[in-house]
Design an enzyme around this catalytic site. Structure first.
Site, mmCIF file in Angstrom:
data_model
loop_
_atom_site.group_PDB
_atom_site.id
_atom_site.type_symbol
_atom_site.label_atom_id
_atom_site.label_comp_id
_atom_site.label_asym_id
_atom_site.label_seq_id
_atom_site.Cartn_x
_atom_site.Cartn_y
_atom_site.Cartn_z
ATOM 1 C CD GLN A 153 -1.201 -0.884 3.600
ATOM 2 O OE1 GLN A 153 -2.414 -0.754 3.499
ATOM 3 N NE2 GLN A 153 -0.635 -1.514 4.621
ATOM 4 C CG ASP A 206 -1.872 1.502 14.776
ATOM 5 O OD1 ASP A 206 -1.988 0.684 15.713
ATOM 6 O OD2 ASP A 206 -2.851 2.051 14.258
ATOM 7 C CG ASP A 264 -6.558 -2.451 14.640
ATOM 8 O OD1 ASP A 264 -7.259 -1.682 13.963
ATOM 9 O OD2 ASP A 264 -5.555 -2.065 15.286
#
Lengths: 282, 282
Positions: free
Chosen positions: A31, A86, A157
């Protein structure tokens, strides 16, 4: 010259924030990645043009996706996080004394590395090598396929259901998630906005309902995300969040979550109930 | 050529939606007015550059600002709406069988006229000349100054505290509101976002707390407004929303409000509690 980052929240809606600096702009194998210092939300992570997290509101998302399932489970020892590169979900999960191990599997190692560099507050548990945490770079779908009767709580997530996150919104994935959970296990996934992504929310809810005996939706305010009204879908084998009563004392402070939120997050406005359960005169 | 309308939600944040048509653009005595057909939110009203209401999400706002105070009061007969020129609050208020009269006072007659023309769904009660409703064009501050011990519920459905709405966020106005209410009356005001307008929310909460024995904040998802996390401040002489139990049957359907929301709207995330009550370890 003023600089801005924008998200196309829909084909017709843009959210744009001024940034003082763009710290990183590049491509991983999976990405496009931008790290920017925004004037509204503080430092932000942007993946494929979608705002993922910000210093100013990340607690609202991470506390919602982690503490609600973990406090529902009376004794969550083994936790799996799919995605969450993250590190924010891992940071919150390791705070629970009951949790013995947190395994985090994210497909994009570059997101993990950039988070360690640019978001030390969020990636804290990774950076500090928390002894409960194991970080794996790999395909969450394949990982889930191999797991069986092992996890108490699974947290998905993920990014949106386009790009690398796509396979995480599928019947087969939820089947594997069911198999990977212990007999009283439960899972939760971020599932976008019930105001803006109605079809997605309904499709996932129906799909999870086909597999899990208990399926519930809960909401949280996430200002960074489209409409600010975000939802999470939960599939549970035994514990029903609508019957939750405090089962242990919380031993750490929180900025969004509290015991009232554990219940109120599951109280849905009528238009959301109508979406999930069919329309009645209310 | 594609057309857009934007709101500067803060000096650093813009929300922009594509519009198929701008139906009206002009100035009243008090403010700039735009009516546009947006592709995301349907028809929208924009005052002084601020998105006021949209066909797609207006129910979330109007049901929140009206039904929560009206169902808290056990017998709301006389209702006053300050502002609310689009007619949405009046439309919701007249639905309560207990309500005998609704007086609406908006300073800008042009907003009322444009709503009748362009937003017939919202201005329904005005358009249909609901027998309970009296519409006055005038200064809400002056009107409130004259009223005494008369209203059961007062709803301050105002624009932001700049421009014509400014005086509606002041100690003197809240004093007059207290005086205008019966001995068991209560009022509610829209008070922006506890995520983005922290000082405003705190200042109003403290100001109302100085005057009313019971002051509470509640939230609602309003996608059109900054952060999507909106709040309402309530001052009450007798009834405490935290002690609410159903006191009568709701006789009409709703799209956002329900009896669960009546309670859960008052459950605040810790960062909002910290803002209002001071920070503690939570």
């Amino acid at each position: 010259m003023r600089k801005f980052v924008s998200e196309h929240q829909s084909p017709y809606l843009d959210l744009t924030t001024e940034v003082s600096d763009i710290l990183y702009r590049g491509h991983s194998q999976f990405q496009d990645i931008i790290v920017a210092d925004s004037k509204e939300f503080g430092r932000m992570l942007v993946l494929d043009g979608v705002f993922q997290t910000s210093i100013k509101d990340e607690f609202m998302y991470h506390e919602s996706i982690v503490h609600i399932p973990l406090f529902l489970h009376p004794n969550p020892k083994k936790v799996l996080i799919i995605g969450g590169g993250d590190g924010g979900a891992a940071r919150e999960a390791v705070r629970h004394p009951e949790v013995e191990s947190v395994t985090m599997v994210d497909i994009d190692g570059q997101v993990i590395e950039l988070s360690k560099k640019y978001f030390p507050e969020i990636s804290k548990a990774i950076l500090e090598k928390d002894p409960k945490l194991t970080v794996k770079v790999g395909d969450g779908i394949a990982f889930m396929r191999e797991a069986e009767n092992y996890y108490d709580v699974i947290i998905v997530d993920c990014s949106d259901p386009v790009g690398p996150g796509e396979g995480l919104f599928s019947y087969d994935f939820y089947k594997d998630t069911f198999k990977a959970l212990k007999e009283d296990g439960l899972f939760v996934q971020q599932t976008e906005s019930p105001f803006m992504h109605r079809k997605l929310v309904k499709d996932i809810f129906d799909c999870v309902s086909d597999i899990f005996p208990i399926t519930r939706l809960y909401t949280a305010f996430i200002p960074l995300y489209p409409s600010g009204m975000h939802c999470f879908t939960m599939g549970s084998k035994k514990y029903d969040p609508l019957a939750w009563e405090p089962n242990r004392k919380r031993t750490f402070p929180t900025k969004y979550y509290n015991e009232g939120i554990q219940k109120s997050a599951f109280v849905l406005p009528n238009f959301v109930k109508d979406l999930l359960y069919g329309e009645k005169e209310r």
